[in-house]
Design an enzyme around this catalytic site. Structure first.
Site, PDB file in Angstrom:
ATOM      1  N   GLU A 135      -4.947  -5.301  10.279  1.00 45.98           N
ATOM      2  CA  GLU A 135      -3.842  -4.336  10.621  1.00 45.98           C
ATOM      3  C   GLU A 135      -3.887  -3.097  12.567  1.00 45.98           C
ATOM      4  OE1 GLU A 135      -1.979  -2.599   6.663  1.00 45.98           O
ATOM      5  OE2 GLU A 135      -3.521  -1.072   6.735  1.00 45.98           O
ATOM      6  N   ASN A 142       1.108  -1.269   0.122  1.00 44.05           N
ATOM      7  CA  ASN A 142      -0.123   0.161  -0.248  1.00 44.05           C
ATOM      8  C   ASN A 142       1.138   0.950   0.271  1.00 44.05           C
ATOM      9  OD1 ASN A 142      -1.952   2.290   0.451  1.00 44.05           O
ATOM     10  ND2 ASN A 142      -2.609   1.504   2.303  1.00 44.05           N
ATOM     11  N   HIS A 172      -8.789   1.152   4.890  1.00 42.42           N
ATOM     12  CA  HIS A 172      -7.667   1.089   5.709  1.00 42.42           C
ATOM     13  C   HIS A 172      -8.071   2.360   6.975  1.00 42.42           C
ATOM     14  CE1 HIS A 172      -3.542   2.334   6.367  1.00 42.42           C
ATOM     15  NE2 HIS A 172      -3.753   1.127   5.848  1.00 42.42           N
ATOM     16  N   GLY A 203       3.252   2.141  10.778  1.00 38.60           N
ATOM     17  CA  GLY A 203       4.093   3.291  10.322  1.00 38.60           C
ATOM     18  C   GLY A 203       4.946   3.174  11.410  1.00 38.60           C
ATOM     19  N   GLU A 207      -6.829   4.567   8.187  1.00 33.93           N
ATOM     20  CA  GLU A 207      -6.062   6.389   7.601  1.00 33.93           C
ATOM     21  C   GLU A 207      -7.943   6.782   6.874  1.00 33.93           C
ATOM     22  OE1 GLU A 207      -2.604   5.570   5.612  1.00 33.93           O
ATOM     23  OE2 GLU A 207      -1.441   4.977   7.099  1.00 33.93           O
ATOM     24  N   LYS A 210       0.135   4.291  -0.738  1.00 32.60           N
ATOM     25  CA  LYS A 210      -0.609   5.611   0.518  1.00 32.60           C
ATOM     26  C   LYS A 210      -0.095   6.547  -0.491  1.00 32.60           C
ATOM     27  CE  LYS A 210      -0.157   3.009   5.048  1.00 32.60           C
ATOM     28  NZ  LYS A 210       0.369   3.132   5.925  1.00 32.60           N
ATOM     29  N   SER A 214       4.214  -2.758  10.276  1.00 35.00           N
ATOM     30  CA  SER A 214       5.400  -2.591   9.822  1.00 35.00           C
ATOM     31  C   SER A 214       6.245  -3.482   9.725  1.00 35.00           C
ATOM     32  CB  SER A 214       5.596  -2.058  11.822  1.00 35.00           C
ATOM     33  OG  SER A 214       5.672  -0.787  12.161  1.00 35.00           O
TER      34      SER A 214
END
Ligand code: 13P
Length: 252
Positions: free
Chosen positions: A169, A9, A97, A175, A99, A11, A215
């Site tokens: 996730e 991904n 996701h 991240g 985010e 992003k 990660s």
């Protein structure tokens, strides 16, 4: 047999030139690998999908989108529909996701609509979910994950699930450099499979691919992927470097 998948991904990273160069390097490395029962996916931003599709034309890499709008078309400034994606030959979309959930207000109801729209248009879905650190601290992570899956997907008939891949996730691991331990990933994936088995059938639960994301790096990929219920990974930062992404694919 469940498919093993590594999906990158990207992003909001990479312009056209960087997209070409990264994919050419991944292509080069992948040619030397045997990918039996393994699938490699990259999800660039909308503006790079066309480039990605053309650079990966004769390769084993599949291209996915990071998002789509549930509507077929219309007055939705700045949005992209499933039909637009399909016209580029993009047949897979990432939905849910963290985010998108956190920064763009995509709650369970919005995601349910997107899921239905994607499936109605024969797209495949990588459906993401995962708890925040506070949920884990409160020991609420299983309940939270269960509700995200239930609210987004449990209205679907069994037949729809062959178009779905799940991606767990945990938000606190995205991240941050802090990965869920292989045991934590396995524990959650086994729980997800149990939940699916109860709602649908043991066969469905057994056959669905569940990816871990958060990660994942060359250094920890092998151990995470070795767990019985982990079928691969959804990779963020490490998918932006060809060598790292290739090393993670090799760990599958
Ligand atoms: P990182 O691998 O950068 O933690 O990101 C994971 C992710 O969000 C993939 O969708």
């Amino acid at each position: 047999m469940r498919k093993q998948i590594v999906a990158g991904n990207w992003k909001m990273n990479n312009d056209v030139k960087e997209t070409k160069s990264l994919l050419k390097n991944i292509n080069k490395g992948i040619k030397k690998m045997s990918l039996k029962n393994k699938k490699v996916i990259v999800a660039p931003s909308f503006t790079n999908l066309n480039t990605a599709i053309s650079v990966t034309k004769n390769s084993k890499i599949k291209v996915a989108a990071q998002n789509m709008n549930a509507a077929k078309n219309g007055a939705f400034t700045g949005e992209v529909s499933a039909n637009m994606l399909k016209s580029l030959k993009v047949k897979t979309v990432i939905l849910g996701h963290s985010e998108r959930r956190a920064y763009f207000g995509e709650n369970d109801a919005v995601l349910k609509e997107k899921v239905d729209s994607a499936l109605a248009q024969n797209m495949k879905i990588i459906f993401c979910f995962g708890e925040e650190l506070s949920d884990r601290k409160d020991n609420n992570h299983f309940k939270l994950v269960e509700s995200q899956i239930k609210n987004g997907l449990f209205h679907l008939p069994e037949s729809a699930w062959k178009r779905i891949v799940l991606a767990y996730e945990p938000v606190w691991a995205i991240g941050t450099g802090e990965t869920a331990s292989p045991e934590q990933a396995q524990e959650m994936h086994a729980f997800i499979r149990k939940t699916l088995s109860e709602q649908y059938t043991p066969e469905l639960a057994e056959n669905i691919s569940i990816l871990y994301g958060g990660s994942v790096k060359p250094a920890n990929a092998k151990e995470i992927f070795s767990k019985a219920d982990v079928d691969g990974g959804l990779i963020g930062g490490a998918a932006l470097k060809a060598d790292d992404f290739l090393a993670i694919i090799a760990a599958l």
